[in-house]
Scaffold this motif. Structure first.
Motif, PDB file in Angstrom:
ATOM      1  N   ASN A 101       0.837  -1.196   0.000  1.00  0.00           N
ATOM      2  CA  ASN A 101       0.000   0.000   0.000  1.00  0.00           C
ATOM      3  C   ASN A 101       0.874   1.249   0.000  1.00  0.00           C
ATOM      4  OD1 ASN A 101      -1.817   2.114   0.656  1.00  0.00           O
ATOM      5  ND2 ASN A 101      -3.126   0.714   1.798  1.00  0.00           N
ATOM      6  N   ILE A 102       0.631   2.149  -0.923  1.00  0.00           N
ATOM      7  CA  ILE A 102       1.430   3.365  -0.986  1.00  0.00           C
ATOM      8  C   ILE A 102       1.290   4.205   0.277  1.00  0.00           C
ATOM      9  CG2 ILE A 102      -0.364   4.779  -2.098  1.00  0.00           C
ATOM     10  CD1 ILE A 102       1.940   6.037  -3.764  1.00  0.00           C
ATOM     11  N   ASN A 103       0.185   4.054   0.981  1.00  0.00           N
ATOM     12  CA  ASN A 103      -0.036   4.849   2.185  1.00  0.00           C
ATOM     13  C   ASN A 103       0.720   4.328   3.406  1.00  0.00           C
ATOM     14  OD1 ASN A 103      -1.887   6.821   1.099  1.00  0.00           O
ATOM     15  ND2 ASN A 103      -3.390   5.170   0.975  1.00  0.00           N
ATOM     16  N   SER A 104       1.391   3.187   3.238  1.00  0.00           N
ATOM     17  CA  SER A 104       2.215   2.678   4.342  1.00  0.00           C
ATOM     18  C   SER A 104       3.640   2.369   3.903  1.00  0.00           C
ATOM     19  CB  SER A 104       1.581   1.415   4.948  1.00  0.00           C
ATOM     20  OG  SER A 104       1.420   0.402   3.964  1.00  0.00           O
ATOM     21  N   TRP A 105       3.896   2.381   2.594  1.00  0.00           N
ATOM     22  CA  TRP A 105       5.227   2.047   2.086  1.00  0.00           C
ATOM     23  C   TRP A 105       6.146   3.257   2.196  1.00  0.00           C
ATOM     24  CZ3 TRP A 105       8.221   2.995  -2.563  1.00  0.00           C
ATOM     25  CH2 TRP A 105       9.265   2.077  -2.755  1.00  0.00           C
ATOM     26  N   GLN A 106       7.356   3.032   2.707  1.00  0.00           N
ATOM     27  CA  GLN A 106       8.242   4.152   3.022  1.00  0.00           C
ATOM     28  C   GLN A 106       9.454   4.269   2.107  1.00  0.00           C
ATOM     29  OE1 GLN A 106       8.988   4.823   7.244  1.00  0.00           O
ATOM     30  NE2 GLN A 106       7.326   3.418   7.771  1.00  0.00           N
ATOM     31  N   GLY A 107       9.619   3.371   1.149  1.00  0.00           N
ATOM     32  CA  GLY A 107      10.721   3.504   0.206  1.00  0.00           C
ATOM     33  C   GLY A 107      12.048   2.986   0.712  1.00  0.00           C
ATOM     34  N   ASP A 108      12.005   1.929   1.530  1.00  0.00           N
ATOM     35  CA  ASP A 108      13.238   1.345   2.063  1.00  0.00           C
ATOM     36  C   ASP A 108      13.989   0.588   0.973  1.00  0.00           C
ATOM     37  OD1 ASP A 108      12.802   2.176   4.735  1.00  0.00           O
ATOM     38  OD2 ASP A 108      11.423   0.510   5.047  1.00  0.00           O
ATOM     39  N   GLY A 109      15.320   0.553   1.104  1.00  0.00           N
ATOM     40  CA  GLY A 109      16.139  -0.278   0.239  1.00  0.00           C
ATOM     41  C   GLY A 109      16.506   0.390  -1.071  1.00  0.00           C
ATOM     42  N   ALA A 110      17.192  -0.368  -1.920  1.00  0.00           N
ATOM     43  CA  ALA A 110      17.683   0.142  -3.213  1.00  0.00           C
ATOM     44  C   ALA A 110      16.548   0.088  -4.233  1.00  0.00           C
ATOM     45  CB  ALA A 110      18.882  -0.674  -3.677  1.00  0.00           C
TER      46      ALA A 110
END
Length: 226
Positions: A101-110
């Motif tokens: 979900n884009i509303n909980s995804w934070q963009g971790d990692g490469a």
């Protein structure tokens, strides 16, 4: 003497001329953009190893809405009030994994790939940046990327006091977008934030006043092109 005067002028001007990136297209402030920690004080990120270097958030907060865009279209990201420092503008994208979900995804990692960076004019004479003084920045969403949900990261690096480690100022925010009509290309050269930059690399630690640089290498990966 001239070099010292320019550095002092840059430092004095830099004390007050800060800004945010709160809006994309015709939305309101922080409607499609995740509210950055500088939303009230217009501050900056000074540490490339800080979690804030990703989307300028110490405490995660999703945007109220997600903007629908078409692959290949151009979106406009707005500064408030204006970009007031010399330095490069850049944009990155990160695709939300299917099933998340884009509303909980934070963009971790490469997961981040660069879609634009700005080069200066006046190399060897007097560096000039087209972004300096502007408040609207257009960027094209690559037509060949997969459809889906993405974070669009806007970044401006103020280089007016970047001659010493930690002197560069990063002004950042991330918008939530939903891309339709895309292709099937998986961009290479993905990076993580933090992790993509080092404080002493030449595009971040640089004296832009004297001696005037004859070249400039943008930090981060190369710009992805379809």
């Amino acid at each position: 003497m001239l070099a010292n005067a320019l550095l002092l002028l840059g430092a004095a001007f830099g004390a007050t001329a800060h800004y945010t990136f709160p809006r994309i297209n015709q939305g309101g402030d922080w409607q499609y953009v995740r509210r950055a920690d500088n939303w009230q004080d217009n501050g900056f990120v000074g540490n490339v190893n800080s979690p804030q270097i990703r989307c300028f958030q110490n405490r995660f907060q999703a945007a109220p809405n997600t903007l629908n865009v078409t692959a290949g279209s151009t979106v406009t990201y707005y500064a408030n009030p204006n970009v007031y420092h010399p330095g490069p503008m850049a944009f990155y994208l990160a695709r939300v994994p299917d099933g998340q979900n884009i509303n909980s995804w934070q963009g971790d990692g490469a997961v981040w790939f660069k879609i634009y960076h700005e080069q200066p004019q006046g190399l060897g004479q007097q560096l000039r940046w087209a972004s300096d003084g502007k408040n609207a920045f257009q960027v094209q969403i690559p037509r060949c990327i997969k459809s889906g949900y993405y974070l669009l990261r806007a970044e401006h690096i103020g280089l007016h006091s970047a001659g010493s480690p930690g002197g560069a100022q990063f002004y950042i925010s991330c918008a939530q977008i939903a891309v339709s009509g895309g292709g099937n290309t998986e961009p290479p050269n993905k990076v993580s934030f933090p992790g993509a930059y080092s404080a002493n690399e030449p595009g971040i630690q640089i004296n832009i006043y004297w001696p005037v640089p004859t070249s400039y290498r943008n930090p981060g990966p190369p710009v992805f092109q379809c």
